[in-house]
Design a protein around this motif. Sequence first.
Motif, PDB file in Angstrom:
ATOM      1  N   TRP A 315      -2.601 -12.904 -10.069  1.00  0.00           N
ATOM      2  CA  TRP A 315      -3.648 -13.508  -9.253  1.00  0.00           C
ATOM      3  C   TRP A 315      -4.995 -12.958  -9.684  1.00  0.00           C
ATOM      4  O   TRP A 315      -5.136 -11.759  -9.968  1.00  0.00           O
ATOM      5  CB  TRP A 315      -3.404 -13.199  -7.778  1.00  0.00           C
ATOM      6  CG  TRP A 315      -4.360 -13.866  -6.831  1.00  0.00           C
ATOM      7  CD1 TRP A 315      -5.432 -13.283  -6.214  1.00  0.00           C
ATOM      8  CD2 TRP A 315      -4.342 -15.224  -6.407  1.00  0.00           C
ATOM      9  NE1 TRP A 315      -6.073 -14.189  -5.424  1.00  0.00           N
ATOM     10  CE2 TRP A 315      -5.426 -15.404  -5.512  1.00  0.00           C
ATOM     11  CE3 TRP A 315      -3.521 -16.312  -6.677  1.00  0.00           C
ATOM     12  CZ2 TRP A 315      -5.710 -16.610  -4.914  1.00  0.00           C
ATOM     13  CZ3 TRP A 315      -3.794 -17.516  -6.074  1.00  0.00           C
ATOM     14  CH2 TRP A 315      -4.878 -17.666  -5.204  1.00  0.00           C
ATOM     15  N   THR A 316      -5.974 -13.849  -9.709  1.00  0.00           N
ATOM     16  CA  THR A 316      -7.346 -13.449 -10.028  1.00  0.00           C
ATOM     17  C   THR A 316      -8.129 -13.362  -8.731  1.00  0.00           C
ATOM     18  O   THR A 316      -8.359 -14.380  -8.068  1.00  0.00           O
ATOM     19  CB  THR A 316      -8.005 -14.455 -10.977  1.00  0.00           C
ATOM     20  OG1 THR A 316      -7.209 -14.571 -12.167  1.00  0.00           O
ATOM     21  CG2 THR A 316      -9.397 -14.000 -11.360  1.00  0.00           C
ATOM     22  N   ALA A 317      -8.527 -12.148  -8.352  1.00  0.00           N
ATOM     23  CA  ALA A 317      -9.266 -11.956  -7.107  1.00  0.00           C
ATOM     24  C   ALA A 317     -10.703 -12.428  -7.270  1.00  0.00           C
ATOM     25  O   ALA A 317     -11.213 -12.594  -8.391  1.00  0.00           O
ATOM     26  CB  ALA A 317      -9.231 -10.481  -6.702  1.00  0.00           C
ATOM     27  N   ASN A 318     -11.358 -12.651  -6.149  1.00  0.00           N
ATOM     28  CA  ASN A 318     -12.753 -13.095  -6.173  1.00  0.00           C
ATOM     29  C   ASN A 318     -13.631 -12.051  -6.841  1.00  0.00           C
ATOM     30  O   ASN A 318     -13.551 -10.857  -6.533  1.00  0.00           O
ATOM     31  CB  ASN A 318     -13.247 -13.344  -4.742  1.00  0.00           C
ATOM     32  CG  ASN A 318     -12.558 -14.544  -4.106  1.00  0.00           C
ATOM     33  OD1 ASN A 318     -12.056 -15.410  -4.799  1.00  0.00           O
ATOM     34  ND2 ASN A 318     -12.542 -14.582  -2.774  1.00  0.00           N
ATOM     35  N   ALA A 469      -8.109 -10.078   0.964  1.00  0.00           N
ATOM     36  CA  ALA A 469      -8.452 -10.300   2.373  1.00  0.00           C
ATOM     37  C   ALA A 469      -9.079 -11.683   2.519  1.00  0.00           C
ATOM     38  O   ALA A 469      -9.535 -12.293   1.553  1.00  0.00           O
ATOM     39  CB  ALA A 469      -9.412  -9.215   2.874  1.00  0.00           C
ATOM     40  N   GLY A 470      -9.075 -12.178   3.768  1.00  0.00           N
ATOM     41  CA  GLY A 470      -9.759 -13.421   4.091  1.00  0.00           C
ATOM     42  C   GLY A 470      -9.135 -14.626   3.428  1.00  0.00           C
ATOM     43  O   GLY A 470      -7.909 -14.757   3.307  1.00  0.00           O
ATOM     44  N   ASP A 471     -10.009 -15.538   2.974  1.00  0.00           N
ATOM     45  CA  ASP A 471      -9.544 -16.773   2.338  1.00  0.00           C
ATOM     46  C   ASP A 471      -8.775 -16.495   1.057  1.00  0.00           C
ATOM     47  O   ASP A 471      -7.838 -17.218   0.711  1.00  0.00           O
ATOM     48  CB  ASP A 471     -10.736 -17.688   2.047  1.00  0.00           C
ATOM     49  CG  ASP A 471     -11.422 -18.169   3.317  1.00  0.00           C
ATOM     50  OD1 ASP A 471     -10.755 -18.149   4.377  1.00  0.00           O
ATOM     51  OD2 ASP A 471     -12.604 -18.554   3.239  1.00  0.00           O
ATOM     52  N   ASN A 472      -9.176 -15.436   0.368  1.00  0.00           N
ATOM     53  CA  ASN A 472      -8.473 -15.082  -0.873  1.00  0.00           C
ATOM     54  C   ASN A 472      -7.028 -14.704  -0.580  1.00  0.00           C
ATOM     55  O   ASN A 472      -6.103 -15.080  -1.314  1.00  0.00           O
ATOM     56  CB  ASN A 472      -9.202 -13.926  -1.556  1.00  0.00           C
ATOM     57  CG  ASN A 472      -8.862 -13.841  -3.039  1.00  0.00           C
ATOM     58  OD1 ASN A 472      -8.301 -14.757  -3.610  1.00  0.00           O
ATOM     59  ND2 ASN A 472      -9.188 -12.719  -3.651  1.00  0.00           N
TER      60      ASN A 472
END
Length: 490
Positions: A315-318, A469-472
């Motif tokens: 996964w590529t985080a924001n 966290a959040g939308d990610n």
Amino acid sequence: MFLRSDHGLEFAGGTSARGLSPRGFTIPVQPDWRHTLAAIDWVPDLGAQIGTRDWWRGVATCTALCAATWALSPGFDRPLIGAVPAPLQGEQWDEARAQGIAPLAWGADTGKRMAASDLVAPLAQAPERPTVDLTTTLGDGDALDRALVRAGVGRGEAKEAARLVAGATSLGDIPSGTRLVLTLGRRPSRTVARPLEALTFRARFDLSLTLVRAGSALILNRTPIAVDSTPLRVQGLVGQSLYRSARAAGIPAKAVETYIKAMATRVSIGRDVRAADSFDMVVERERAATGETRLGDLMFAGLDRGGKPIRLVRWTANGERSADWFDASGQAEKRGYAGMPVAGRLTSGFGMRMHPLLGFMRMHKGLDIAAPYGSPIYAAVDGVVQFAGRNAGYGNFVKLAHARGLSSGYGHMSRIAVRPGTRVRQGQVIGYVGSTGMSTGPHLHWEVWRNGQTINPRALSFTSVARLAGDNLRAFKRRVANLLAVTPGR
């Protein structure tokens, strides 16, 4: 005494071997002359038992055979009469010569060329075929127009074909090894190249292109290919070798290597993984309508160790440029020890030593690693470039700031490859080996600090944790659910 009712009498010997009559009297057996002659060795070995009766009999036999041969021979001074056919003349000779294989004296070179008769008219040049079908392959770093020119297409038509193809897809996207199928037409003379009549090739996995001639111009036809992007899920037992078991299941070598590296951040592959454990992998897969299948990168890595599953998702985080492996809860953790930042030989360790230039005992706060001039230097741990430039006796120096109060320095570089404020990852090139500053030769000085105090770089261990966290995190959870829903083997 054996009785007739005794079993095996015929094979046991006893009285039956003595020639007894039914009443028990002995019957004398007269020897046959044929058996006597058969028992005589008429051709004994003349090199053994010399002078015995058998030897003299062998000499007599040999002498008799030689005499018989001499007596029956036709003689050595009389010729043997053989029938000789009459030589061929006239039409018979011409017909035999035309149907025979021409010898070298008449121009034959392979032994398979028929001799020419008087009816054969010599040609000034052999006629050409009206069309030529051939194939060529696009090499590594090759260009489409150059490949067509090598196949016999004129330069002008090759450039025109490349221009038409560039309008449908980027020429750089055509992979090396692509097979080009060409048809070259009739040419007006041998001094010019054959015209390109047709060209067909697979420009992309989802696109096939065809060039056909219409009059004096070339027309491009596009044939889109439907592609289904369905991941491939493979499960199996580790067995004696995790790598060989995964490769035998059909997983590409690159994906298996990625799987092992991802799992190595959580467990020890050699110590913690057993033969009875099971692996679970999900790989990118594209299936074309024409039947071809292409496998891509690893998307999911799972390992079941007796009821203790490990599930990792790429996964590529924001805000990140590259992807990391997160567990099913959305947490990425790396544990391990820093490797050597350069491939070389350790010449000076951590501790007190006699300084090679100053000539007195002095604390050596790092490690010196000798390596060839210009060898790449890699970041030992993920971090941010805190300093990059000239630093007194260190020469060209780079300092990286890591998590948990750790910092590392790399000195005596010949060239620096990063800038201050840049985020670097473990294994990224940050510079090259040199001999700047106080140095006696090309080597790397590697120094590590923890909370401002120097420590032995060999004892450097690191643990980095990242949480979504959040939308990610919610998008990540949906991705995990979709991957786990993939049916194995389909």
